[in-house]
Write a protein that holds these residues in place. Sequence first.
Motif, PDB file in Angstrom:
ATOM      1  N   SER A   1      12.443   8.619   6.185  1.00 44.95           N
ATOM      2  CA  SER A   1      12.612   9.595   6.624  1.00 44.95           C
ATOM      3  C   SER A   1      12.922  10.381   5.226  1.00 44.95           C
TER       4      SER A   1
ATOM      5  N   LYS B   1      15.702   9.620   2.256  1.00 45.01           N
ATOM      6  CA  LYS B   1      15.840   8.017   0.927  1.00 45.01           C
ATOM      7  C   LYS B   1      14.817   8.070   0.336  1.00 45.01           C
ATOM      8  N   SER B   2      13.738   7.027   1.201  1.00 48.53           N
ATOM      9  CA  SER B   2      12.901   5.869   1.133  1.00 48.53           C
ATOM     10  C   SER B   2      11.878   6.339   0.460  1.00 48.53           C
ATOM     11  N   HIS B   3      10.773   5.559  -0.680  1.00 42.96           N
ATOM     12  CA  HIS B   3      10.036   6.403  -0.744  1.00 42.96           C
ATOM     13  C   HIS B   3       9.334   4.294  -1.225  1.00 42.96           C
ATOM     14  N   THR B   4       9.898   4.334  -1.433  1.00 41.44           N
ATOM     15  CA  THR B   4       9.045   2.935  -1.526  1.00 41.44           C
ATOM     16  C   THR B   4       8.974   2.181  -0.899  1.00 41.44           C
TER      17      THR B   4
ATOM     18  N   ASP C   1      16.302   2.281  -3.852  1.00 45.39           N
ATOM     19  CA  ASP C   1      16.783   3.165  -3.653  1.00 45.39           C
ATOM     20  C   ASP C   1      17.526   2.445  -2.335  1.00 45.39           C
TER      21      ASP C   1
END
Lengths: 943, 462
Positions: free
Chosen positions: B386, B388-391, B452
């Motif tokens: 939720s 930090k991750s984008h990938t 990330d």
Amino acid sequence: MSRYSTRLRVKRSYKWKSGPISTDRKLNIHFYESLIIQVEGKPAETIVTLGQYILIEGDDDDNPYVAQVLKLFSDEDGKVKKAKVQWYIRYCELPHNKRKLLGRSAHAQEVFYYNDSSCDSEVDAETILGTVEVKHIPGELPFPDNASKDTLFVKLSWDTKAFKSFDPDLMNPFQNAMTPPPKQMLQSPMQKSPTLTPPITPKARSTTPRVLPTPDPMVMKRASSAASQTPYNRGCMSTGRRSSREAESIHSASKLSASKLLSGKRRGRIASEPAIRKKLELSSPGKKMTREDVLGELLDDDLAQQLTTSPPRSLKLTIRLTPLSVKQPSSKDEEEEDDDISLQPLSQSPDKPTPTAVDEQDSTSLGVCPLEDSADEGVTVLPTPLRRRATPRRGSLRRQSRTPSQRKSSSDLLREPSLSVLAEEEHEDSPVQTAVTPRSRRKCAQLVSSRIRKQLGVGDCDAMSLDDEDGDDDAFVPSKIDLHSSSDEDVDAKVESDDELVIITRKSRKMTGSHTPQATEKMRPSTRTPRKTPSKKTAPTTPRTPKTPRHATPVIPSRNQPARTPGNVLEVARARLHVSSVPESLPCREQEFQDIYNFVESKVIDGTGGCMYISGVPGTGKTATVHEVIRSLQQAADLDEIPQFRFIEINGMKMTDPHQAYVQILQKLTNQKVTPDHAASLLEKRFSNPAPKKETTVLLVDELDLLWTRKQNVMYNLFDWPTRRHARLVVLTIANTMDLPERIMINRVASRLGLTRMSFQPYTFKQLQQIIASRLNRVRAFEEDSLQLVSRKVAALSGDARRCLDICRRATEICEFSANPKSGTGLVGMSHVMQALDEMFSSAYITAIRCASVQEQLFLRAVIAEFRRLGLEEATFQQVFVQHQALCRVEGLQPVSVSESQAVCQRLGACRLLLLEPSRLDLLLRVRLNVSQDDVLYALKAD
Amino acid sequence: MIFHKSAFVFLSCISFTFETQTSKANSAMSKRKSRESHMTVGQCVSQAQKVLRQRFCHQEISTPPVGLESQHKHLLELLRRTAVHGESNSVLIVGPRGSGKTMLLNYVLKELLQEKDVKSNIMLVRLNGLLQTDDRIALKEITRQLNLENVVGDKVFGSFAENLGFLLEALKKGDRSSSRPVIFVLDEFDLFAHHKNQTLLYNLLDVSQSAQAPVAVVGLTCRLDVLELLEKRVKSRFSHRQIHLLSSMGFSQYLEMVRSQLSVPLDFPDSKFSDEWNASVKKLCEDKSVEEVLRKHFNSSKDFRSLHLLLLLALGRVTVSNPVIRPVDLLEAGRWSSVDSKANILHGVSILELCLIIAMKHLNDIYEGEPFNFQMVHNEFKKFISRKSHTIHNFEKPVVIKAFEHLQQLELIRPVEASSAKIQKDYQLMKLMLDHTQVLEAVQRYPQCPTDVRQWATSAFA
């Protein structure tokens, strides 16, 4: 022998040479300086002065007692002349079980300074036979080879427990007081070699009591009074004389039982006097002799000459040969006996002694005894030698009581009843003894007859005395086996039937005292023996236990190349130091030996049972001592001093399950192979039911603690059996811990084991030193200091004799390989011993850490660092790994991976430098050090 | 020796004609080959590999072991005395794993058996604590190897008790001078000390201390505290001879040993090849990078076995195209041998599993190594998704559970308590079996790892 017989008739008179030199008013006795012994019919006289060595009439004609005169005195009226002496003891006077303590074979002319305060040193001066020369030889010197036969040598002293070297000054108490006595005091021209052999005791001379080491005379007296129901016994005791051997062996039996004393006496009585018989025969000129007879006599003479050179051995030899006269092919048997009887008075008459008070007493108190003697002499010639050899002293107990007057009065009529008494006694006492005789007879018969044949062919007397000695050794093993084998022969060899008949009849003669002439015997030609020889030869090869193919005994294949014998001194030393090399005797365990010996001996003699518990740390000689005891007892049994017994040994470690104990015991007893349960019931039956001819069983249970079961029934049975009435079982148990009975045994088991306990203390350094020295036995391979170092070190650590021997053995190896001929003396020195000690005792941890790889050392350092950080002695691998990596960085090494570090950790764990949990715990595995942190740091610092 | 060589030449003439197929050439055949005979490079390489593999895989050496001269002498003399004089002995050879205990013993036995008066005189019994796990099996094995009478073929009859009695009887029957000495070799001696009552050891050592058949009991163990394992009466019967194989060799000796281990023997069929090979080996050992690899290895452990493993890896890379060991081969071998096994596993896990491991690592950091359960890991993971991750795809919970279970199967995580039946799977406490460095290294090396994720892994706090 002829010399002796002339001596027999010698009558001596004793008188003081001069007046008393001093007087003890309190005791009212006078002291004298010298004594003159006048031999009747000879002009010469022997003068005995103070400090001189004298021969005192003893039981053993050939070896009279040796002593040194200390004082000569008489009571106020001067009638009883007495002498105070310092005794010397001959080797043959020592008890059998002590002889081996000498650790070497005794010289034929060797005597020992007798150092026992309990021995009465006062003798009747009239027992003095003559003088002898005794020389002291320092312990390390050899005996002179070409010594004259009349000189005795003394090297050691004997204090009833051990041989010790002693101060030669003890031998010269008169050095200051007076000049040494003249060497030769005998001026008799009649005697060719005046002091050649100790003069023979006149048979019926009275003697003053020579009380030999009997520390508990009260007990003896009580026992003897209990035993003296027959006149004979009383007569025996009234003389107050005891042979040293009997006295000692009785003393040795801590629990002196009357029965033992009795049996001892009976045995002694049965033994008769072959020498007398021979003399009688020889001195009968009217006797018709066949050629064999003459030869036999000649032979005897030969032997008699040998006798003078080697007294202890030759005794046997003469005895061996006596049967010859019995089984002569001549028809002389009856005649012989007649001769005997008729000759007795003749031969005895000259030596009729001047009667003394004691003598009188003897003759009056003796009832049947002399009759028995004469009967004995006439009939039981064969059995006697053996017994006489076994208990020479005992046999003579009765001898001094044999007065000629009685002998004369003894008639054939009287002989019968007395003999039957004898036979009866003998029967109940020791059936085995009589049974042993055939063998000795046969053996010697063989010897003799072969010799006779040789003699007939060659006509050379001299050759015989030589090979006589050869045959001597193997003849010296009368045992039960031989008895069996001879009876086996009886069955399968018909040719021997006559021979057997002879034995049987002889036995029966002995039993009944009947004097039936042995026709069969007389018909035997002397060539009978060769026929017997083959079967005789097969006898030893017949297996003791019949082998069935099922019980084929496995063997390790034999080697193709013979084992090399040790070459140099070091190799010899190494072979001797090996734990397995059985020593001649076990030094430093005399007391324990004696205690166990007494225990077992008394049980065997009484025919009862009992348990004994022996404890001690490993390597203190428990098992070895017990084996030694058994060996001695077996010897004694072979010599018929005690009844035959059976020895069985089991070892808790040598069985897979405690119940196998039953199986092993039964298998060793009866050679049956059964299941444990069955074996238990069979043994139960065996030990609880009476059996007619049961011999005592001595059972050694080694490593007792391993026989522990939850219900303890094995132990229970082992200790319960001896308490049964008919069991006759003696159980010796060995374990390491002193309090084993209290710790692991339930009450009823411990109670049955009883309180007869013994604990073997670890050896002290002195004992260890003695052990090594005795093993080495004058093989000079060690420096004195190095031996001391080893023994001190071992004594400080464990007191384990095995360790001590192993270290010495290793030291010899090191010495051999370091072989530095320039520096060393070839002996094992301090440096070698130190190196051996280092190898064996130093722990390798420090070296192991020093030799570890860099990463391993780092890991150890990391472990310590982590311990310090945590304040605990334990850390997980993960924690140590972090430290390890940090240390790697500090040291400028590539950081290690977890796998590598783990490998390092496992390697250290395998060496047990670290203690690890099972490796499946991976990172969480806990690590502990198996060495102290200081050690690790020390090892790493020194790098 | 002269005779040997002439026979050599003679045989080679005969055998030359059919010396075409070398794939089946064994050492016996290689002796027949003439030194002058021509072999293809391939033949030579395979031959060299064969010789060296023989050396590395079996603990056999033809020369006395380096640095163990005194130990060698001690053992040789000891066994010779048993064989020649019939003196019973017992000895322990103690040394860390791979320090050459078996090698030394084998060499000594080989030497002994070459002696004329020993050869026919001794019997050898080999036992191994890992194979003979109790006395019953050990006894059967001894009986079989001694070929005693209750052996038919390879089978031993009789119960345990009977066998013991049988063997003891056999040994008791013998005596020092007449029976053939038996050498008992007990590999992994310490394991025999764990047998019940130490019956076997007691009996063997007792025989060695009594006047029975001569025996030599040789124990091999890596435990320095082996004597403490022995019961006191067993210990008393042991002669306390220990031969320690603790080599204190330095790196230069080690390097020399590597060289000698890699060199082909002088009697190698093709002299040209062997000369070249040996020269190359010499050059190899002088190479700086190789020296570094070897030093690292030396630092890690001095033992023979790990060295052999390393050299074996390098040897495997020798082919016809590069017929000598190059430095690069050894470097590669060094890398292989020092690689971390768990890092290798981490290469193969999915990105989701990697994320979970990173989450666990963070939990470990936060709670200082306290155990965690799935819920905690899942929460941490969700936080990462939720925030930090984008990938990374937002996986469903069952999928995450599956990944978690997979990690458990790989034993990268491990439940704290063994009995986990009652606790619900989600809440079972687990521990991570990886060190931080391992995790970080795995993340660094992970192929196409999202940035990330990488950042998340390296960040101090989630």
